[in-house]
Design an enzyme around this catalytic site. Sequence first.
Site, PDB file in Angstrom:
ATOM      1  CG  HIS A  89     -58.162 -44.533  58.990  1.00  0.00           C
ATOM      2  ND1 HIS A  89     -59.468 -44.189  58.843  1.00  0.00           N
ATOM      3  CD2 HIS A  89     -58.136 -45.761  58.824  1.00  0.00           C
ATOM      4  CE1 HIS A  89     -60.293 -45.135  58.841  1.00  0.00           C
ATOM      5  NE2 HIS A  89     -59.299 -46.186  59.013  1.00  0.00           N
ATOM      6  CB  CYS A 111     -55.254 -45.595  66.155  1.00  0.00           C
ATOM      7  SG  CYS A 111     -54.360 -46.801  67.033  1.00  0.00           S
ATOM      8  CD  GLU A 142     -51.606 -46.215  59.290  1.00  0.00           C
ATOM      9  OE1 GLU A 142     -50.415 -46.455  59.817  1.00  0.00           O
ATOM     10  OE2 GLU A 142     -52.564 -47.192  59.566  1.00  0.00           O
ATOM     11  CB  THR A 189     -50.397 -49.084  62.165  1.00  0.00           C
ATOM     12  OG1 THR A 189     -51.594 -48.664  61.541  1.00  0.00           O
ATOM     13  CG2 THR A 189     -49.415 -47.870  62.451  1.00  0.00           C
ATOM     14  CB  CYS A 219     -50.795 -51.522  65.569  1.00  0.00           C
ATOM     15  SG  CYS A 219     -52.348 -52.679  65.077  1.00  0.00           S
ATOM     16  CB  SER A 247     -60.527 -53.023  56.047  1.00  0.00           C
ATOM     17  OG  SER A 247     -59.868 -53.402  57.242  1.00  0.00           O
ATOM     18  CG  ASN A 249     -57.114 -54.407  59.833  1.00  0.00           C
ATOM     19  OD1 ASN A 249     -57.586 -55.518  60.248  1.00  0.00           O
ATOM     20  ND2 ASN A 249     -57.594 -53.228  59.986  1.00  0.00           N
ATOM     21  CB  SER A 291     -62.641 -51.480  61.106  1.00  0.00           C
ATOM     22  OG  SER A 291     -62.594 -52.004  59.933  1.00  0.00           O
TER      23      SER A 291
END
Length: 337
Positions: A89, A111, A142, A189, A219, A247, A249, A291
């Site tokens: 992150h 990343c 992040e 992202t 992303c 998480s 995302n 993930s």
Amino acid sequence: MSPMVERVYLAKPRGFCAGVVMAIQAVEKAARELKDQGELVVYHSIVHNDVVVRRLREAYGVHFVEDLKEIEALRKERRLADTVVFSAHGIPPTVRRQAAEMGLWQIDATCPLVTKVHSEAKRYAREGYWILLIGDSADHQEVKGTMGEAPDRTILVAVHTHVGKDPRLADPRTVKVPDPDRVVVLTQTTLSVDDTLETIAILRERFPKLVVPSRDDLCYATKNRQDAVKRIAPHVDFFLVLTSNYSSNGMRLLELARNLVGRAERIDTAQDLRPEWFAGVRTVGITSAASTPDDLVQEVVAYFRAQNPNLEVIEEGEWEQIEFREPKRKAPEEVRV
């Protein structure tokens, strides 16, 4: 009532993205190569999935810390390697500097797509811009990392659908900046693609000279996984999203599935499934965060197959063919902040 699901649609792509694969492999390789020195330390959860973190602990004795000061306490109890791995992150530069001052070798598993946002933050701050950073929480690792690149020139902004969830994030409809003519927008992202684009549109309306970097900060993996959910949604009665609840995302996938299908639930593993969810359900869509290991998805499929040996499993789409270069281990004196 026992579930009698007839058809399962597996989103594709789903699960591990290139950044997650790179980060996990970096930890596994370092733990193996440095085992004679001692146990490996990782700053923050290497990826946001409880099963991945638990497996790394059990297989390699990896220690996860939220503050580098924890390393000294750990050293009183056990032998540690002289290396710290930074999570996928990203981290603020202050953490990198602190690790170097502690004499730690560093493996930066950030990343590359997050690193790109960090580079943009530094560049625009140098050029005198005010940065509006769209994120979902001031506590997300992040967001902390990107914010840390230019803390005096960055203002956190909520996605327009999440205004009020974290009072530390400004409302895009009312946010103010010292110089409205020198403003750039950057994003976390892992946000909802649609909601982020709408938030940027709101900011454009308020700041006509707003600069939006030509390369989308969201992303590819985030977009691809959300697109896969959109393709499946019209065909299913119910959606399952395999993700840990922290998480970003993964939780955006759950929000999207609920918006499109109405009935959707989050689970960590097949053990979380509840038979009553599937009363009257004939078709189920399944996806997983970037993930989430895919064996967890296959265990869910096995659950439905045990209930119905004639279960039809449909998997369409393409897997991503992207790989990121493995990060190198750097000595303290090699680290630049």
